[in-house]
Design a protein around this motif. Structure first.
Motif, short mmCIF file in Angstrom:
data_model
loop_
_atom_site.label_atom_id
_atom_site.label_comp_id
_atom_site.label_asym_id
_atom_site.label_seq_id
_atom_site.Cartn_x
_atom_site.Cartn_y
_atom_site.Cartn_z
N PRO A 88 0.83 -1.21 0.00
CA PRO A 88 0.00 0.00 0.00
C PRO A 88 0.87 1.27 0.00
CG PRO A 88 -0.63 -1.51 1.77
CD PRO A 88 0.66 -2.01 1.20
N PRO A 89 0.75 2.10 -1.05
CA PRO A 89 1.61 3.29 -1.12
C PRO A 89 1.40 4.24 0.05
CG PRO A 89 0.00 3.27 -2.91
CD PRO A 89 -0.13 1.98 -2.21
N ASP A 90 0.18 4.37 0.55
CA ASP A 90 -0.06 5.28 1.66
C ASP A 90 0.68 4.84 2.92
OD1 ASP A 90 -1.61 6.87 0.04
OD2 ASP A 90 -3.50 5.97 0.68
N GLU A 91 0.77 3.52 3.13
CA GLU A 91 1.52 2.99 4.27
C GLU A 91 3.00 3.37 4.17
OE1 GLU A 91 2.94 -1.44 5.51
OE2 GLU A 91 0.78 -1.21 5.19
N VAL A 92 3.54 3.28 2.97
CA VAL A 92 4.94 3.63 2.75
C VAL A 92 5.15 5.13 2.94
CG1 VAL A 92 6.83 3.66 1.08
CG2 VAL A 92 5.33 1.65 1.23
#
Length: 194
Positions: free
Chosen positions: A24-28
């Motif tokens: 998940p890009p938002d987690e990164v």
């Protein structure tokens, strides 16, 4: 192009919907602790999987330099920018060890899923050090060698997070830390010594 570089003909895999579940890009972006107004070099930006969420995180006062060695990847990203109406992303055709960015430009240099591709990682770290502001940050995200998956590079091409930590420390970065993120990746971060 050498055998480890992800080829632009496979770009559709970068935008596969299932990728959102295992990376998940938002987690990164949250783990990167991005702040509004920052300047970020997304080195190996590909089709913008991280560049687009990073551009939202830095806002109108920030900038994301989407650096990629393959013009075809940048053209795919250019099409997405036109659709999304993003105007704080700058496309840069360059290699990771020679970005062409001015010295002390970036608050963060981010390299996602390309660390295993480099033949000379020390040169890439020298370039990151050069373009980072004093106390700037570096973040390297790559495939875990202890997790098999049908996507991603072969296990023998993968590099451990411990190896990346050592390389950052040897290159003069401080406060080096690591953690696993998503289902198949590690994230190693450090700071430039002022």
């Amino acid at each position: 192009m050498h055998e480890r570089r992800f080829h632009h003909s496979q770009a559709h895999r970068l935008d596969a919907p299932e990728r959102l579940t295992w990376l998940p890009p938002d987690e990164v972006v949250q783990a990167l602790e991005v702040r509004a107004g920052e300047a970020i070099a997304d080195v190996g930006a590909g089709t913008g999987y991280f560049a687009l969420p990073l551009s939202k995180a830095v806002g109108a006062g920030g900038v994301v330099f989407a650096v990629d060695a393959q013009r075809e990847m940048l053209e795919l990203l250019r099409g997405k920018l036109a659709e999304a109406g993003e105007n704080n992303i700058r496309l840069i055709h360059a290699e990771a060890d020679a970005t062409g960015l001015p010295e002390s430009t970036c608050d963060l240099v981010f390299l996602a899923n390309i660390w295993h591709e480099f033949e000379n990682r020390a040169l890439v770290l020298e370039e990151a050090h050069r373009i980072l502001k004093p106390d700037g940050r570096i973040a390297i995200l790559d495939w875990r060698p202890d997790v098999e998956r049908e996507a991603g590079p072969p296990l023998e091409h993968r590099i451990s997070a411990e190896c990346a930590e050592e390389e950052l420390a040897e290159a003069g970065f401080k406060d080096v830390n690591r953690n696993n993120t998503g289902r198949y990746s590690w994230l190693v971060q450090g700071k430039k010594l002022p």
